[in-house]
Design a protein around this motif. Structure first.
Motif, PDB file in Angstrom:
ATOM      1  N   TYR A 289       0.841  -1.205   0.000  1.00 26.62           N
ATOM      2  CA  TYR A 289       0.000   0.000   0.000  1.00 26.62           C
ATOM      3  C   TYR A 289       0.877   1.257   0.000  1.00 26.62           C
ATOM      4  CZ  TYR A 289      -3.754   3.227   1.248  1.00 26.62           C
ATOM      5  OH  TYR A 289      -4.653   4.279   1.249  1.00 26.62           O
ATOM      6  N   ALA A 290       1.920   1.255   0.821  1.00 27.24           N
ATOM      7  CA  ALA A 290       2.822   2.408   0.875  1.00 27.24           C
ATOM      8  C   ALA A 290       3.553   2.600  -0.446  1.00 27.24           C
ATOM      9  CB  ALA A 290       3.834   2.220   2.006  1.00 27.24           C
ATOM     10  N   ARG A 291       3.940   1.517  -1.065  1.00 28.14           N
ATOM     11  CA  ARG A 291       4.663   1.592  -2.343  1.00 28.14           C
ATOM     12  C   ARG A 291       3.801   2.214  -3.431  1.00 28.14           C
ATOM     13  NH1 ARG A 291       7.105  -3.680  -5.522  1.00 28.14           N
ATOM     14  NH2 ARG A 291       8.552  -2.593  -6.906  1.00 28.14           N
ATOM     15  N   ARG A 292       2.509   1.981  -3.351  1.00 31.86           N
ATOM     16  CA  ARG A 292       1.605   2.523  -4.383  1.00 31.86           C
ATOM     17  C   ARG A 292       1.104   3.921  -4.065  1.00 31.86           C
ATOM     18  NH1 ARG A 292      -2.896  -1.894  -5.811  1.00 31.86           N
ATOM     19  NH2 ARG A 292      -1.701  -3.779  -5.369  1.00 31.86           N
ATOM     20  N   THR A 293       1.146   4.334  -2.801  1.00 31.35           N
ATOM     21  CA  THR A 293       0.531   5.604  -2.413  1.00 31.35           C
ATOM     22  C   THR A 293       1.503   6.615  -1.810  1.00 31.35           C
ATOM     23  OG1 THR A 293      -0.023   4.816  -0.184  1.00 31.35           O
ATOM     24  CG2 THR A 293      -1.655   4.415  -1.944  1.00 31.35           C
ATOM     25  N   GLY A 294       2.626   6.144  -1.254  1.00 33.42           N
ATOM     26  CA  GLY A 294       3.525   7.045  -0.549  1.00 33.42           C
ATOM     27  C   GLY A 294       2.989   7.472   0.801  1.00 33.42           C
ATOM     28  N   ASP A 295       2.067   6.719   1.350  1.00 32.48           N
ATOM     29  CA  ASP A 295       1.427   7.061   2.624  1.00 32.48           C
ATOM     30  C   ASP A 295       2.384   6.767   3.789  1.00 32.48           C
ATOM     31  OD1 ASP A 295      -0.146   7.151   4.942  1.00 32.48           O
ATOM     32  OD2 ASP A 295      -1.934   6.507   3.885  1.00 32.48           O
ATOM     33  N   THR A 296       2.723   7.817   4.552  1.00 32.35           N
ATOM     34  CA  THR A 296       3.647   7.642   5.677  1.00 32.35           C
ATOM     35  C   THR A 296       3.064   6.740   6.759  1.00 32.35           C
ATOM     36  OG1 THR A 296       2.809   9.716   6.611  1.00 32.35           O
ATOM     37  CG2 THR A 296       4.824   9.838   5.330  1.00 32.35           C
ATOM     38  N   LEU A 297       1.746   6.817   6.976  1.00 27.92           N
ATOM     39  CA  LEU A 297       1.109   5.968   7.978  1.00 27.92           C
ATOM     40  C   LEU A 297       1.249   4.498   7.597  1.00 27.92           C
ATOM     41  CD1 LEU A 297      -0.556   5.611  10.535  1.00 27.92           C
ATOM     42  CD2 LEU A 297      -2.635   5.935   9.162  1.00 27.92           C
ATOM     43  N   ALA A 298       1.121   4.191   6.312  1.00 30.13           N
ATOM     44  CA  ALA A 298       1.261   2.804   5.861  1.00 30.13           C
ATOM     45  C   ALA A 298       2.692   2.313   6.073  1.00 30.13           C
ATOM     46  CB  ALA A 298       0.879   2.698   4.381  1.00 30.13           C
ATOM     47  N   VAL A 299       3.682   3.187   5.861  1.00 27.56           N
ATOM     48  CA  VAL A 299       5.068   2.803   6.116  1.00 27.56           C
ATOM     49  C   VAL A 299       5.249   2.457   7.596  1.00 27.56           C
ATOM     50  CG1 VAL A 299       7.474   3.562   6.086  1.00 27.56           C
ATOM     51  CG2 VAL A 299       5.956   4.205   4.211  1.00 27.56           C
ATOM     52  N   ARG A 300       4.663   3.274   8.472  1.00 29.88           N
ATOM     53  CA  ARG A 300       4.772   3.010   9.909  1.00 29.88           C
ATOM     54  C   ARG A 300       4.071   1.706  10.278  1.00 29.88           C
ATOM     55  NH1 ARG A 300       4.106   8.734  10.338  1.00 29.88           N
ATOM     56  NH2 ARG A 300       1.884   8.541  10.812  1.00 29.88           N
ATOM     57  N   LYS A 301       2.887   1.467   9.689  1.00 24.29           N
ATOM     58  CA  LYS A 301       2.155   0.225   9.968  1.00 24.29           C
ATOM     59  C   LYS A 301       2.962  -0.989   9.509  1.00 24.29           C
ATOM     60  CE  LYS A 301      -2.684   1.829   9.899  1.00 24.29           C
ATOM     61  NZ  LYS A 301      -3.135   1.112  11.101  1.00 24.29           N
ATOM     62  N   ALA A 302       3.565  -0.876   8.333  1.00 22.09           N
ATOM     63  CA  ALA A 302       4.379  -1.977   7.816  1.00 22.09           C
ATOM     64  C   ALA A 302       5.569  -2.242   8.734  1.00 22.09           C
ATOM     65  CB  ALA A 302       4.864  -1.643   6.403  1.00 22.09           C
ATOM     66  N   THR A 303       6.218  -1.179   9.189  1.00 23.45           N
ATOM     67  CA  THR A 303       7.372  -1.312  10.086  1.00 23.45           C
ATOM     68  C   THR A 303       6.978  -1.979  11.400  1.00 23.45           C
ATOM     69  OG1 THR A 303       8.368   0.680   9.135  1.00 23.45           O
ATOM     70  CG2 THR A 303       9.199  -0.050  11.268  1.00 23.45           C
ATOM     71  N   THR A 304       5.869  -1.520  11.987  1.00 21.45           N
ATOM     72  CA  THR A 304       5.395  -2.081  13.253  1.00 21.45           C
ATOM     73  C   THR A 304       5.073  -3.561  13.113  1.00 21.45           C
ATOM     74  OG1 THR A 304       4.474   0.058  13.917  1.00 21.45           O
ATOM     75  CG2 THR A 304       3.617  -1.889  15.039  1.00 21.45           C
ATOM     76  N   ALA A 305       4.387  -3.919  12.025  1.00 21.18           N
ATOM     77  CA  ALA A 305       4.012  -5.320  11.810  1.00 21.18           C
ATOM     78  C   ALA A 305       5.241  -6.191  11.586  1.00 21.18           C
ATOM     79  CB  ALA A 305       3.064  -5.423  10.620  1.00 21.18           C
ATOM     80  N   ALA A 306       6.225  -5.686  10.825  1.00 19.93           N
ATOM     81  CA  ALA A 306       7.437  -6.468  10.568  1.00 19.93           C
ATOM     82  C   ALA A 306       8.233  -6.683  11.856  1.00 19.93           C
ATOM     83  CB  ALA A 306       8.293  -5.758   9.520  1.00 19.93           C
ATOM     84  N   GLU A 307       8.304  -5.654  12.697  1.00 18.81           N
ATOM     85  CA  GLU A 307       8.989  -5.800  13.987  1.00 18.81           C
ATOM     86  C   GLU A 307       8.269  -6.821  14.869  1.00 18.81           C
ATOM     87  OE1 GLU A 307       9.076  -1.826  15.435  1.00 18.81           O
ATOM     88  OE2 GLU A 307      10.865  -1.265  14.288  1.00 18.81           O
ATOM     89  N   ALA A 308       6.938  -6.785  14.861  1.00 13.52           N
ATOM     90  CA  ALA A 308       6.158  -7.748  15.647  1.00 13.52           C
ATOM     91  C   ALA A 308       6.381  -9.170  15.135  1.00 13.52           C
ATOM     92  CB  ALA A 308       4.678  -7.388  15.598  1.00 13.52           C
ATOM     93  N   ALA A 309       6.484  -9.313  13.808  1.00 11.96           N
ATOM     94  CA  ALA A 309       6.746 -10.636  13.234  1.00 11.96           C
ATOM     95  C   ALA A 309       8.116 -11.142  13.683  1.00 11.96           C
ATOM     96  CB  ALA A 309       6.682 -10.565  11.704  1.00 11.96           C
ATOM     97  N   GLY A 310       9.103 -10.233  13.714  1.00 11.98           N
ATOM     98  CA  GLY A 310      10.431 -10.632  14.175  1.00 11.98           C
ATOM     99  C   GLY A 310      10.413 -11.121  15.611  1.00 11.98           C
ATOM    100  N   LYS A 311       9.655 -10.468  16.481  1.00 14.26           N
ATOM    101  CA  LYS A 311       9.553 -10.873  17.882  1.00 14.26           C
ATOM    102  C   LYS A 311       8.810 -12.204  18.039  1.00 14.26           C
ATOM    103  CE  LYS A 311       9.641  -6.117  19.590  1.00 14.26           C
ATOM    104  NZ  LYS A 311       8.846  -5.020  20.209  1.00 14.26           N
ATOM    105  N   ALA A 312       7.865 -12.466  17.107  1.00 11.20           N
ATOM    106  CA  ALA A 312       7.059 -13.693  17.191  1.00 11.20           C
ATOM    107  C   ALA A 312       7.686 -14.864  16.445  1.00 11.20           C
ATOM    108  CB  ALA A 312       5.661 -13.415  16.639  1.00 11.20           C
ATOM    109  N   ALA A 313       8.836 -14.639  15.796  1.00 11.89           N
ATOM    110  CA  ALA A 313       9.468 -15.702  15.006  1.00 11.89           C
ATOM    111  C   ALA A 313       9.830 -16.889  15.886  1.00 11.89           C
ATOM    112  CB  ALA A 313      10.711 -15.155  14.315  1.00 11.89           C
ATOM    113  N   ARG A 314       9.569 -18.100  15.370  1.00 13.64           N
ATOM    114  CA  ARG A 314       9.825 -19.318  16.141  1.00 13.64           C
ATOM    115  C   ARG A 314      11.007 -20.106  15.598  1.00 13.64           C
ATOM    116  NH1 ARG A 314       4.085 -21.136  14.373  1.00 13.64           N
ATOM    117  NH2 ARG A 314       5.118 -20.214  12.551  1.00 13.64           N
ATOM    118  N   THR A 315      11.435 -19.799  14.362  1.00 10.81           N
ATOM    119  CA  THR A 315      12.534 -20.536  13.748  1.00 10.81           C
ATOM    120  C   THR A 315      13.547 -19.547  13.174  1.00 10.81           C
ATOM    121  OG1 THR A 315      11.520 -20.567  11.544  1.00 10.81           O
ATOM    122  CG2 THR A 315      10.919 -22.358  13.064  1.00 10.81           C
ATOM    123  N   VAL A 316      14.714 -20.083  12.825  1.00 14.83           N
ATOM    124  CA  VAL A 316      15.762 -19.265  12.198  1.00 14.83           C
ATOM    125  C   VAL A 316      15.254 -18.694  10.867  1.00 14.83           C
ATOM    126  CG1 VAL A 316      18.015 -19.389  11.077  1.00 14.83           C
ATOM    127  CG2 VAL A 316      17.685 -20.461  13.300  1.00 14.83           C
TER     128      VAL A 316
END
Length: 446
Positions: free
Chosen positions: A66-93
């Protein structure tokens, strides 16, 4: 294209969701991307969710698209937050490495949108961390190689592709390996997502080759880009890969334009203009606003290039209308694309006045820029203020070239020096170089 929303909801729904497939995202409109992203965020944050990694990682990919298509700063922040959460929830290498990769890709995207230099350092750290945890899965290795190539290409451009070729060659080596690995993946898996990754790698290589070719005035590199992207375009289906198809088509058209500009071949530029002005839009604004603006901006650049080559004022008018059309769409002030369009429009105005010896047009443009300066506060919008100052400086330079003397030399020098400082402070290297070029002309006039 057939109605795909209902089928996507079935495929990407809460039940039976599989590994994220980025090829499906290309078919999703902005509304569906938002809906899917919100749903995944809710799923990831739900107490009853046992596996938080999958929904958070897919959410990051959705918001990144969504951010890539719109340049929306909020979408960039949402993507960053979700990716960080995924990193914390990772169970394997493997999961940890994939999450770090997505975080790094979001940083590079943020740099592309806003030219925030610190994001490249963050991307470098994340890729190094992820590499250390990388397993032997071929698709992930290929994705890391592409991300490293993207990062190296941005660093090469920042260092100046004409001043030192070694960084560009390093980036090219990464991209060549990424293309080789994704081509192997396509042969192995035959999946649409791997095909899109392979096309993305070639787009990255084409962008770098074009920059080196323009800097060195070497049309052979444009010829290589044209051959490569023509083959890529033939393998894509605009009904199923509309975003990637549009991006490849835009680069292919501009390679014709730049080749014609270097060789002084109007027919080649005209071919590029025709490709950018098809009977059916390459990209609909409602589906991907930023890609639509990029295509419109490209058409303006192509028309301007042809106007300078054959000195036809009607083409300059068409170019200005295309610039205005691109700027008419709502673009966030922080976007580097908006700054480029404003800057190039001013260059078109000044160049047209130079070619015609038209002081009246320069006076009108100066009045318009000064009116904008009265409402733009340097403390609130420093880059916008610097762009206006640069444009004023360019107009003063153009007037000096026409009349043979520059009454506003001190004003122009002040405007351009202030603008250059701001551009350098914000990491806007290309705009800083433009300010420096015009500042040199002002000093020479003295």
């Amino acid at each position: 294209m057939f109605e795909f929303g209902r089928e996507l909801r079935r495929i990407l729904g809460q039940n039976g969701r599989h590994e994220p497939d980025i090829s499906l995202y290309e078919l999703m409109n902005l509304e569906l991307l938002i809906s899917q992203g919100r749903g995944l965020d809710i799923e990831g944050g739900r107490v009853s969710t046992k596996n938080r990694y999958d929904p958070y990682l897919e959410s990051a990919l959705i918001w990144r698209e969504y951010a890539r298509r719109t340049g929306d700063t909020l979408a960039v922040r949402k993507a960053t937050t979700a990716a960080e959460a995924a990193g914390k929830a990772a169970r394997t290498v493997h999961e940890a490495a994939h999450a770090a990769l997505v975080q790094a890709e979001i940083c590079v995207l943020g740099y592309d949108l806003f030219e925030t230099a610190e994001l490249l350092k963050s991307a470098e750290t994340l890729l190094a961390t992820g590499r250390a945890a990388l397993d032997s899965e071929p698709g992930l290795i290929a994705a890391y190689t592409l991300a490293e190539g993207r990062l190296a290409a941005r660093l090469a451009v920042r260092s100046g592709v004409g001043e030192e070729l070694e960084p560009a060659l390093l980036a090219m080596a990464h991209l060549d390996r990424a293309i080789e690995r994704f081509d192997a993946q396509v042969r192995l898996t035959k999946t649409a997502s791997d095909k899109i990754h392979a096309a993305d790698a070639r787009i990255e290589r084409a962008d770098l080759l074009v920059l080196v070719g323009l800097d060195r005035g070497d049309s052979r590199l444009m010829g290589a880009v044209i051959r490569d992207l023509s083959a890529v375009k033939a393998r894509l289906d605009p009904d199923y890969e509309p975003v990637t198809f549009g991006r490849v088509s835009q680069r292919l058209a501009m390679a014709h334009v730049w080749m014609g500009q270097i060789d002084g071949a109007p027919q080649m530029i005209s071919e590029g203009i025709a490709a950018l002005t098809p009977k059916e839009e390459l990209m609909f604004y409602e589906h991907s606003p930023l890609d639509w603006v990029v295509n419109t901006h490209s058409r303006a650049l192509a028309l301007q290039s042809l106007a300078e080559l054959i000195t036809e004022d009607g083409l300059s008018e068409q170019a200005l209308k295309a610039y205005d059309l691109a700027l008419h769409k709502p673009l966030q002030k922080e976007l580097s694309l908006r700054a480029q369009i404003v800057n190039n429009r001013a260059g078109c105005l000044a160049r047209r006045a130079e070619l015609k010896g038209d002081l009246v047009s320069l006076d009108a443009a100066e009045t318009a820029f000064k009116a904008e300066l009265r409402v733009v506060k340097p403390g609130e919008d420093p880059v916008g203020w610097a762009i206006l100052q640069t444009n004023l400086g360019r107009l003063y330079v153009a007037r000096g070239d026409i009349t043979g003397f520059m009454m506003e030399r001190a004003e122009a020098a002040y405007a351009l020096e202030a603008a250059q400082d701001i551009f350098l402070e914000h990491g806007l290297i290309a705009l800083a170089a433009t300010a420096e070029e015009n500042l040199s002309r002002v000093r020479a006039a003295g």
